[in-house]
Design a protein around this motif. Sequence first.
Motif, PDB file in Angstrom:
ATOM      1  N   ILE A 129      51.094  62.053  42.483  1.00 59.48           N
ATOM      2  CA  ILE A 129      51.132  63.270  41.534  1.00 59.48           C
ATOM      3  C   ILE A 129      52.580  64.453  41.540  1.00 59.48           C
ATOM      4  CG2 ILE A 129      49.962  65.803  42.348  1.00 59.48           C
ATOM      5  CD1 ILE A 129      47.911  63.287  44.053  1.00 59.48           C
ATOM      6  N   GLU A 130      53.663  64.154  42.456  1.00 56.82           N
ATOM      7  CA  GLU A 130      54.338  65.105  42.552  1.00 56.82           C
ATOM      8  C   GLU A 130      55.371  64.621  40.913  1.00 56.82           C
ATOM      9  OE1 GLU A 130      56.413  65.312  45.628  1.00 56.82           O
ATOM     10  OE2 GLU A 130      58.016  67.434  44.650  1.00 56.82           O
ATOM     11  N   ALA A 131      54.896  63.172  40.739  1.00 55.45           N
ATOM     12  CA  ALA A 131      55.725  63.330  39.389  1.00 55.45           C
ATOM     13  C   ALA A 131      54.984  63.337  38.278  1.00 55.45           C
ATOM     14  CB  ALA A 131      55.813  61.163  39.270  1.00 55.45           C
ATOM     15  N   ALA A 132      53.391  63.374  38.457  1.00 54.46           N
ATOM     16  CA  ALA A 132      53.051  63.582  36.539  1.00 54.46           C
ATOM     17  C   ALA A 132      52.970  65.307  36.628  1.00 54.46           C
ATOM     18  CB  ALA A 132      51.508  62.986  37.618  1.00 54.46           C
ATOM     19  N   VAL A 133      52.976  65.937  37.869  1.00 52.44           N
ATOM     20  CA  VAL A 133      52.698  67.593  37.398  1.00 52.44           C
ATOM     21  C   VAL A 133      54.142  67.728  36.571  1.00 52.44           C
ATOM     22  CG1 VAL A 133      50.846  68.301  39.100  1.00 52.44           C
ATOM     23  CG2 VAL A 133      53.358  68.170  39.817  1.00 52.44           C
ATOM     24  N   GLY A 134      55.755  66.998  37.262  1.00 50.14           N
ATOM     25  CA  GLY A 134      56.812  67.459  37.371  1.00 50.14           C
ATOM     26  C   GLY A 134      56.816  67.339  35.733  1.00 50.14           C
ATOM     27  N   LYS A 135      56.092  66.224  34.860  1.00 49.54           N
ATOM     28  CA  LYS A 135      55.791  65.857  33.504  1.00 49.54           C
ATOM     29  C   LYS A 135      55.318  67.170  32.164  1.00 49.54           C
ATOM     30  CE  LYS A 135      54.977  61.788  33.883  1.00 49.54           C
ATOM     31  NZ  LYS A 135      54.105  60.432  33.382  1.00 49.54           N
ATOM     32  N   LEU A 136      54.754  68.273  33.675  1.00 53.59           N
ATOM     33  CA  LEU A 136      54.825  69.634  33.004  1.00 53.59           C
ATOM     34  C   LEU A 136      54.767  70.189  32.587  1.00 53.59           C
ATOM     35  CD1 LEU A 136      51.017  69.366  34.735  1.00 53.59           C
ATOM     36  CD2 LEU A 136      51.192  68.703  32.553  1.00 53.59           C
ATOM     37  N   VAL A 137      54.860  71.113  31.209  1.00 54.19           N
ATOM     38  CA  VAL A 137      55.739  71.837  30.940  1.00 54.19           C
ATOM     39  C   VAL A 137      55.113  73.025  30.052  1.00 54.19           C
ATOM     40  CG1 VAL A 137      58.249  70.796  30.700  1.00 54.19           C
ATOM     41  CG2 VAL A 137      56.178  70.910  28.794  1.00 54.19           C
TER      42      VAL A 137
ATOM     43  N   GLN B 115      39.114  47.639  36.033  1.00 53.76           N
ATOM     44  CA  GLN B 115      39.609  47.239  35.332  1.00 53.76           C
ATOM     45  C   GLN B 115      41.253  47.177  35.077  1.00 53.76           C
ATOM     46  OE1 GLN B 115      39.703  50.384  32.168  1.00 53.76           O
ATOM     47  NE2 GLN B 115      37.467  50.526  31.798  1.00 53.76           N
ATOM     48  N   GLY B 116      41.638  46.649  36.173  1.00 46.01           N
ATOM     49  CA  GLY B 116      42.658  46.254  37.011  1.00 46.01           C
ATOM     50  C   GLY B 116      43.864  47.815  37.017  1.00 46.01           C
ATOM     51  N   HIS B 117      43.411  48.531  37.013  1.00 45.80           N
ATOM     52  CA  HIS B 117      44.800  49.463  37.247  1.00 45.80           C
ATOM     53  C   HIS B 117      44.512  50.017  38.631  1.00 45.80           C
ATOM     54  CE1 HIS B 117      44.669  50.529  33.133  1.00 45.80           C
ATOM     55  NE2 HIS B 117      43.383  50.782  33.008  1.00 45.80           N
ATOM     56  N   ASP B 118      45.683  50.450  38.727  1.00 44.52           N
ATOM     57  CA  ASP B 118      46.469  50.756  40.269  1.00 44.52           C
ATOM     58  C   ASP B 118      45.886  52.063  40.523  1.00 44.52           C
ATOM     59  OD1 ASP B 118      47.121  50.779  43.417  1.00 44.52           O
ATOM     60  OD2 ASP B 118      48.734  50.878  42.548  1.00 44.52           O
ATOM     61  N   ILE B 119      44.356  52.416  41.113  1.00 41.78           N
ATOM     62  CA  ILE B 119      43.844  53.638  41.293  1.00 41.78           C
ATOM     63  C   ILE B 119      43.832  53.950  42.914  1.00 41.78           C
ATOM     64  CG2 ILE B 119      41.830  55.199  41.266  1.00 41.78           C
ATOM     65  CD1 ILE B 119      42.785  54.274  38.845  1.00 41.78           C
ATOM     66  N   ILE B 120      44.343  55.046  43.789  1.00 46.54           N
ATOM     67  CA  ILE B 120      44.280  55.599  44.845  1.00 46.54           C
ATOM     68  C   ILE B 120      43.178  56.120  44.937  1.00 46.54           C
ATOM     69  CG2 ILE B 120      45.067  56.734  46.645  1.00 46.54           C
ATOM     70  CD1 ILE B 120      48.043  55.744  45.408  1.00 46.54           C
TER      71      ILE B 120
ATOM     72  N   GLU C 236      41.806  65.280  35.799  1.00 46.60           N
ATOM     73  CA  GLU C 236      41.522  64.262  34.743  1.00 46.60           C
ATOM     74  C   GLU C 236      43.366  63.485  34.567  1.00 46.60           C
ATOM     75  OE1 GLU C 236      40.077  63.851  29.820  1.00 46.60           O
ATOM     76  OE2 GLU C 236      38.207  64.859  31.142  1.00 46.60           O
ATOM     77  N   TYR C 237      44.103  64.106  33.777  1.00 44.18           N
ATOM     78  CA  TYR C 237      45.401  64.162  34.440  1.00 44.18           C
ATOM     79  C   TYR C 237      46.054  63.437  34.911  1.00 44.18           C
ATOM     80  CZ  TYR C 237      50.446  64.724  33.670  1.00 44.18           C
ATOM     81  OH  TYR C 237      51.533  64.722  33.175  1.00 44.18           O
ATOM     82  N   LEU C 238      45.043  63.605  36.025  1.00 40.69           N
ATOM     83  CA  LEU C 238      46.054  62.420  37.509  1.00 40.69           C
ATOM     84  C   LEU C 238      45.261  61.839  37.227  1.00 40.69           C
ATOM     85  CD1 LEU C 238      46.038  65.434  40.545  1.00 40.69           C
ATOM     86  CD2 LEU C 238      47.740  64.980  39.027  1.00 40.69           C
ATOM     87  N   LEU C 239      43.923  61.320  37.137  1.00 36.69           N
ATOM     88  CA  LEU C 239      43.508  59.836  36.994  1.00 36.69           C
ATOM     89  C   LEU C 239      44.013  59.230  36.218  1.00 36.69           C
ATOM     90  CD1 LEU C 239      41.373  58.346  38.832  1.00 36.69           C
ATOM     91  CD2 LEU C 239      40.032  58.807  36.375  1.00 36.69           C
ATOM     92  N   LEU C 240      43.897  59.407  34.874  1.00 34.77           N
ATOM     93  CA  LEU C 240      44.916  58.365  33.866  1.00 34.77           C
ATOM     94  C   LEU C 240      46.366  58.885  33.964  1.00 34.77           C
ATOM     95  CD1 LEU C 240      42.950  60.485  30.567  1.00 34.77           C
ATOM     96  CD2 LEU C 240      42.366  58.573  31.957  1.00 34.77           C
TER      97      LEU C 240
END
Length: 402
Positions: free
Chosen positions: A394-402, A34-39, A354-358
């Motif tokens: 991953i670090e940036a994504a989990v940094g947003k979790l509060v 679908q065009g997402h830059d997935i690792i 799921e959060y890491l994927l999205l």
Amino acid sequence: MTLTATSLLSDRLLNMSESATLKMARMGRELRAQGHDIISLSLGEPDFDTPAHIKDAAKKALDEGYTKYTPVSGLLELRQAIQHKFKRDNDLDFGLDQIVVSNGAKQSIMNLCQAILNEGDEVIVLAPFWVSYSEIIKMAGGTPVILAAGIESDFKVSAQAIADAITSRTKAVLFSSPCNPTGSVYTYDDLAAIAEVIGKHDDILVFSDEIYEHINFTGKHVSIGSFDAVKDRTVTINGFSKGFAMTGWRLGYIGAPKWLAAACAKVQGQVTSGATAFGQKAAAYALEADMTPTHDMRAAFLKRRDMVRDLLGAIPGFKVNQPQGAFYIFPDISAFFGKRHGDTIIHGADEFCEYLLLDAHVAVVTGEAFGAPNCFRISYAASEEQLREAIRRIEAAVGKLV
Ligand code: PMP
Ligand code: GLU
């Protein structure tokens, strides 16, 4: 009457989960399309190609006419090479009639379970475990008895816990070392203790999955089948997918008690008739050929292990162990449970992945599927550049979790 899935699908099928590793690989592919830059760090598959000399051996075998059915248990030449390999590398003595080659170690395990399990028979599975163990046992009518170990014990189950879990219905104990998903390696002493416990029970088998044998950073791989206490009742499972980067070739094998090897061949004779002829010929060659490419792959995985461990270990909330083999790391991320970002609440490892994927566009696999709900699995069979970028995200994504 209209045909529906629930009216036609078997209870056995409905009771079975989709392979979580293959599911995440599929979801990653779909999002990428679908065009997402997935690792994608979801699939346990070496990112190296099969060594050229093994591919050449298969091409030669095709030209020589290895295009027909082989004996169900495998070409004599391959079984001889496996017999020699077991002796040379693992101190295991198997007759040629104790070796069965299959379409991947996955099928080897399926054959074994079909061969020994009656409805309700128990197989003790040391967790964290590879996702397919529980489903294969269930498909064969058995009951997986999961014994879990957490990161505080390096994800290794004690011999005492196994002793305590044995019942009159126990038929086998199944585990992998080096372990998928944790990378943990059961040491000589760990295996000796387990062998002693199981050796006291004449009617319990050991299913030892050693498919990551060649990706072992401890220096020496130990096979539990080499211990006298369980020599006569251990099935050693191995294959070409990981050590030789041959996942797509679908080649695995077992060394087993003679009666059980015959039973597995009987199952296989009704299901696949055996593995690909020219692939077997190349596999026989691979076992006797130069192992430098395998050693180079192991060195690359070790370098990445150190990098990934250090980077992940530095993320607040991540607990990591020191994997001693395979190409996985299995962080405990329970510190994030109950945290949120916007409307997304992280209840457990499923939502975390799921959060890491999205959010981070990184595909990994939930620990739930491996019997470890506090963890998730990263396969570091990817380039250093991809790994660095994935961990940054991953670090940036989990940094947003509060
Ligand atoms: N055992 C373990 C522990 C694995 O990780 C895998 C993954 N492929 C397998 C068995 C099956 O391997 P294959 O069927 O590719 O030989
Ligand atoms: N064994 C690999 C994994 O764990 C390959 C996929 C599979 O067969 O499960 O990812």
